[in-house]
Design an enzyme around this catalytic site. Structure first.
Site, mmCIF file in Angstrom:
data_model
loop_
_atom_site.group_PDB
_atom_site.id
_atom_site.type_symbol
_atom_site.label_atom_id
_atom_site.label_comp_id
_atom_site.label_asym_id
_atom_site.label_seq_id
_atom_site.Cartn_x
_atom_site.Cartn_y
_atom_site.Cartn_z
ATOM 1 N N CYS A 88 2.958 -4.853 6.807
ATOM 2 C CA CYS A 88 2.648 -4.614 5.398
ATOM 3 C C CYS A 88 3.871 -4.033 4.688
ATOM 4 O O CYS A 88 4.865 -3.686 5.312
ATOM 5 C CB CYS A 88 1.476 -3.650 5.264
ATOM 6 N N HIS B 233 0.823 -1.203 0.000
ATOM 7 C CA HIS B 233 0.000 0.000 0.000
ATOM 8 C C HIS B 233 0.857 1.252 0.000
ATOM 9 O O HIS B 233 2.076 1.190 0.083
ATOM 10 C CB HIS B 233 -0.960 -0.007 1.202
#
Length: 189
Positions: free
Chosen positions: A136, A120
């Site tokens: 992440c 992301h």
């Protein structure tokens, strides 16, 4: 004052790295319409590599810290994609990044087959090149926006960790900090 072998190696590394970034920037316009065959995340070098039929694109990233927040090594698949995602974190819902700059997902979310993990954007552009996320893989918002249309659902995502000598790791970190500074100052690269 003479130039040492260490200085020469460092200068050589930065020249090669600058050339690599220049090639990535030049390759991006020709990558329009290209589709990723594979996404490779190398935690040690803090890079995400998109392999396409027409070439390879490289983007710097940030990965998870150690322990429970370490980015998990393994092979996964892209399971979902979302532009301008809301972010649900610690009982709070953050509006999309363009409305709420505290949204930690930035402008794009690419979820993988490991629940709650993905690639992301970020609300912390200077975090790129470091082990700082909760697991992440973060990218500059401009980079993840460029990569997003190239990565279809089902694309394999391999997360690896390559042993890196301490001196090389420091040079990579220095380069990525410069890349972040240029990205923030210029708005994109």
């Amino acid at each position: 004052m003479g130039v040492t072998m260490k200085d020469y190696r460092r200068l050589r590394f930065f020249c090669i790295a600058a050339l690599a970034v220049a090639l990535v920037v030049v390759a991006i316009p020709s990558a329009r319409g290209a589709t990723a065959i594979e996404v490779l995340v190398d935690k040690s070098f803090h890079i995400t590599v998109l392999r396409t039929a027409s070439g390879t694109l490289v983007f710097p990233d940030a990965t998870g810290t150690t322990g429970d927040s370490a980015t998990p090594v393994g092979t996964y698949k892209v399971t979902e994609k979302q532009a301008n995602p809301s972010w649900h974190w610690e009982g709070k819902v953050y509006a999309p990044y363009l409305q709420d700059k505290a949204n930690g997902l930035g402008v794009r979310w690419i979820g993988i087959s490991l629940p709650s993990y993905g690639l992301h954007g970020t609300d912390e552009p200077f975090s790129i090149g470091k082990d700082v996320s909760h697991g992440c893989v973060r990218h500059q918002n401009a980079d993840v926006t460029k990569a997003f249309p190239m990565i279809p659902t089902g694309t394999p995502v391999s997360i690896i960790e390559t042993p890196v000598p301490q001196q090389t790791e420091g040079m990579v970190t220095d380069f990525l900090e410069l890349y972040d500074l240029l990205a923030v100052m210029g708005g994109s690269h």
